[in-house]
Scaffold this motif. Structure first.
Motif, PDB file in Angstrom:
ATOM      1  N   ILE A  63      25.618   3.887   6.432  1.00 44.35           N
ATOM      2  CA  ILE A  63      26.235   3.104   5.359  1.00 44.35           C
ATOM      3  C   ILE A  63      27.566   2.596   5.889  1.00 44.35           C
ATOM      4  N   SER A  64      27.781   1.312   5.702  1.00 46.22           N
ATOM      5  CA  SER A  64      29.069   0.718   6.030  1.00 46.22           C
ATOM      6  C   SER A  64      29.261  -0.474   5.102  1.00 46.22           C
ATOM      7  N   LEU A  65      30.380  -1.134   5.225  1.00 44.06           N
ATOM      8  CA  LEU A  65      30.652  -2.278   4.357  1.00 44.06           C
ATOM      9  C   LEU A  65      30.198  -3.567   5.027  1.00 44.06           C
ATOM     10  N   LEU A  66      29.551  -4.406   4.256  1.00 47.40           N
ATOM     11  CA  LEU A  66      29.158  -5.741   4.684  1.00 47.40           C
ATOM     12  C   LEU A  66      29.647  -6.690   3.607  1.00 47.40           C
ATOM     13  N   GLU A  67      30.574  -7.534   3.974  1.00 46.98           N
ATOM     14  CA  GLU A  67      31.196  -8.456   3.024  1.00 46.98           C
ATOM     15  C   GLU A  67      31.784  -7.711   1.831  1.00 46.98           C
ATOM     16  N   GLY A  68      32.375  -6.540   2.108  1.00 49.65           N
ATOM     17  CA  GLY A  68      33.076  -5.762   1.102  1.00 49.65           C
ATOM     18  C   GLY A  68      32.205  -4.865   0.237  1.00 49.65           C
ATOM     19  N   GLU A  69      30.886  -4.882   0.435  1.00 45.94           N
ATOM     20  CA  GLU A  69      29.964  -4.083  -0.368  1.00 45.94           C
ATOM     21  C   GLU A  69      29.225  -3.083   0.514  1.00 45.94           C
ATOM     22  N   PRO A  70      28.866  -1.915  -0.031  1.00 45.52           N
ATOM     23  CA  PRO A  70      28.099  -0.948   0.764  1.00 45.52           C
ATOM     24  C   PRO A  70      26.754  -1.535   1.205  1.00 45.52           C
ATOM     25  N   PHE A  71      26.440  -1.334   2.479  1.00 39.96           N
ATOM     26  CA  PHE A  71      25.184  -1.785   3.054  1.00 39.96           C
ATOM     27  C   PHE A  71      24.522  -0.601   3.733  1.00 39.96           C
ATOM     28  N   ALA A  72      23.290  -0.312   3.358  1.00 37.26           N
ATOM     29  CA  ALA A  72      22.538   0.793   3.949  1.00 37.26           C
ATOM     30  C   ALA A  72      21.611   0.234   5.021  1.00 37.26           C
ATOM     31  N   HIS A  73      22.033   0.353   6.264  1.00 40.26           N
ATOM     32  CA  HIS A  73      21.219  -0.084   7.401  1.00 40.26           C
ATOM     33  C   HIS A  73      20.179   1.007   7.641  1.00 40.26           C
ATOM     34  N   THR A  74      18.934   0.711   7.299  1.00 44.23           N
ATOM     35  CA  THR A  74      17.888   1.722   7.228  1.00 44.23           C
ATOM     36  C   THR A  74      16.736   1.410   8.167  1.00 44.23           C
ATOM     37  N   HIS A  75      16.360   2.380   8.974  1.00 43.44           N
ATOM     38  CA  HIS A  75      15.155   2.287   9.792  1.00 43.44           C
ATOM     39  C   HIS A  75      14.219   3.398   9.356  1.00 43.44           C
ATOM     40  N   ALA A  76      12.917   3.118   9.432  1.00 45.97           N
ATOM     41  CA  ALA A  76      11.959   4.112   8.956  1.00 45.97           C
ATOM     42  C   ALA A  76      10.682   4.092   9.786  1.00 45.97           C
ATOM     43  N   VAL A  77      10.080   5.263   9.869  1.00 50.46           N
ATOM     44  CA  VAL A  77       8.724   5.399  10.390  1.00 50.46           C
ATOM     45  C   VAL A  77       7.856   5.690   9.176  1.00 50.46           C
ATOM     46  N   LEU A  78       6.912   4.808   8.927  1.00 44.83           N
ATOM     47  CA  LEU A  78       6.021   4.919   7.775  1.00 44.83           C
ATOM     48  C   LEU A  78       4.611   5.193   8.285  1.00 44.83           C
ATOM     49  N   SER A  79       3.850   5.984   7.543  1.00 46.64           N
ATOM     50  CA  SER A  79       2.482   6.252   7.993  1.00 46.64           C
ATOM     51  C   SER A  79       1.482   5.932   6.903  1.00 46.64           C
ATOM     52  N   GLU A  82       0.846  -1.186   0.000  1.00 46.49           N
ATOM     53  CA  GLU A  82       0.000   0.000   0.000  1.00 46.49           C
ATOM     54  C   GLU A  82       0.882   1.237   0.000  1.00 46.49           C
ATOM     55  N   PRO A  83       0.363   2.379  -0.443  1.00 48.10           N
ATOM     56  CA  PRO A  83       1.132   3.618  -0.385  1.00 48.10           C
ATOM     57  C   PRO A  83       1.362   4.035   1.069  1.00 48.10           C
ATOM     58  N   LEU A  84       2.581   4.447   1.367  1.00 53.17           N
ATOM     59  CA  LEU A  84       2.953   4.873   2.716  1.00 53.17           C
ATOM     60  C   LEU A  84       3.810   6.123   2.640  1.00 53.17           C
ATOM     61  N   GLU A  85       3.605   7.039   3.582  1.00 49.18           N
ATOM     62  CA  GLU A  85       4.491   8.186   3.727  1.00 49.18           C
ATOM     63  C   GLU A  85       5.729   7.751   4.507  1.00 49.18           C
ATOM     64  N   VAL A  86       6.896   8.211   4.107  1.00 48.34           N
ATOM     65  CA  VAL A  86       8.104   8.004   4.890  1.00 48.34           C
ATOM     66  C   VAL A  86       8.231   9.243   5.769  1.00 48.34           C
ATOM     67  N   ALA A  87       7.697   9.134   6.985  1.00 47.31           N
ATOM     68  CA  ALA A  87       7.709  10.267   7.900  1.00 47.31           C
ATOM     69  C   ALA A  87       9.129  10.573   8.359  1.00 47.31           C
ATOM     70  N   ALA A  88       9.923   9.532   8.498  1.00 46.69           N
ATOM     71  CA  ALA A  88      11.329   9.697   8.869  1.00 46.69           C
ATOM     72  C   ALA A  88      12.080   8.428   8.498  1.00 46.69           C
ATOM     73  N   ALA A  89      13.253   8.602   7.947  1.00 47.23           N
ATOM     74  CA  ALA A  89      14.150   7.481   7.665  1.00 47.23           C
ATOM     75  C   ALA A  89      15.531   7.890   8.145  1.00 47.23           C
ATOM     76  N   VAL A  90      16.160   7.007   8.874  1.00 48.81           N
ATOM     77  CA  VAL A  90      17.523   7.247   9.339  1.00 48.81           C
ATOM     78  C   VAL A  90      18.319   5.977   9.100  1.00 48.81           C
ATOM     79  N   GLY A  91      19.608   6.155   8.916  1.00 49.03           N
ATOM     80  CA  GLY A  91      20.418   4.979   8.733  1.00 49.03           C
ATOM     81  C   GLY A  91      21.879   5.305   8.574  1.00 49.03           C
TER      82      GLY A  91
END
Length: 140
Positions: free
Chosen positions: A79-95, A68-77
């Motif tokens: 970036i670091s390397l995981l097994e040599g590749e960039p990994f975006a550890h992302t948390h979000a509040v969706l409404s 369903e459509p959701l607003e991303v009220a806030a996303a924080v995260g």
């Protein structure tokens, strides 16, 4: 607490592309820019989302998909390397349309619109397996 000092060397403002995966775009951007460590914040909207919750007892992620459509009220995260590749550890509040909030680890989401502020560090952060939590955490 483990810690180390880092210096922010570059900052970016980004607009995510409609119809593409939210987290994958951040990881692609990091690879293109050679970013091995960063922090980001964002907002926008998604057309769907897969949100994870980490069960601390079973030490496994439980996923919930919202088609369903959701607003991303806030996303924080970060970036670091995981097994040599960039990994975006992302948390979000969706409404939802009615204002109900959903939150958690944003594994995947189809972007409707998104804007980010990325603060890159002149460091490399690599994720390492942590035996206590069974998670891949920053090796500081």
């Amino acid at each position: 607490m483990d810690y180390r000092e880092v210096e922010a060397t570059r900052e970016f403002v980004c607009r995510l592309e409609h119809g593409r995966d939210w987290r994958a775009q951040i990881e692609e951007f990091a690879a293109d820019e050679g970013i091995d460590a960063a922090f980001f914040r964002g907002l926008g909207a998604v057309q769907d989302a897969e949100v994870y919750f980490y069960d601390q007892d079973t030490q496994e992620y439980e996923g919930v998909t919202f088609n369903e459509p959701l607003e991303v009220a806030a996303a924080v995260g970060n970036i670091s390397l995981l097994e040599g590749e960039p990994f975006a550890h992302t948390h979000a509040v969706l409404s939802r349309r009615d204002g109900e909030a959903l939150a958690g680890h944003l594994n995947a989401a189809t972007t409707f619109a998104g804007e980010l502020h990325v603060q890159a560090f002149d460091e490399t952060l690599e994720r390492e397996h942590d035996e206590t939590t069974d998670l891949d955490l920053w090796g500081l």
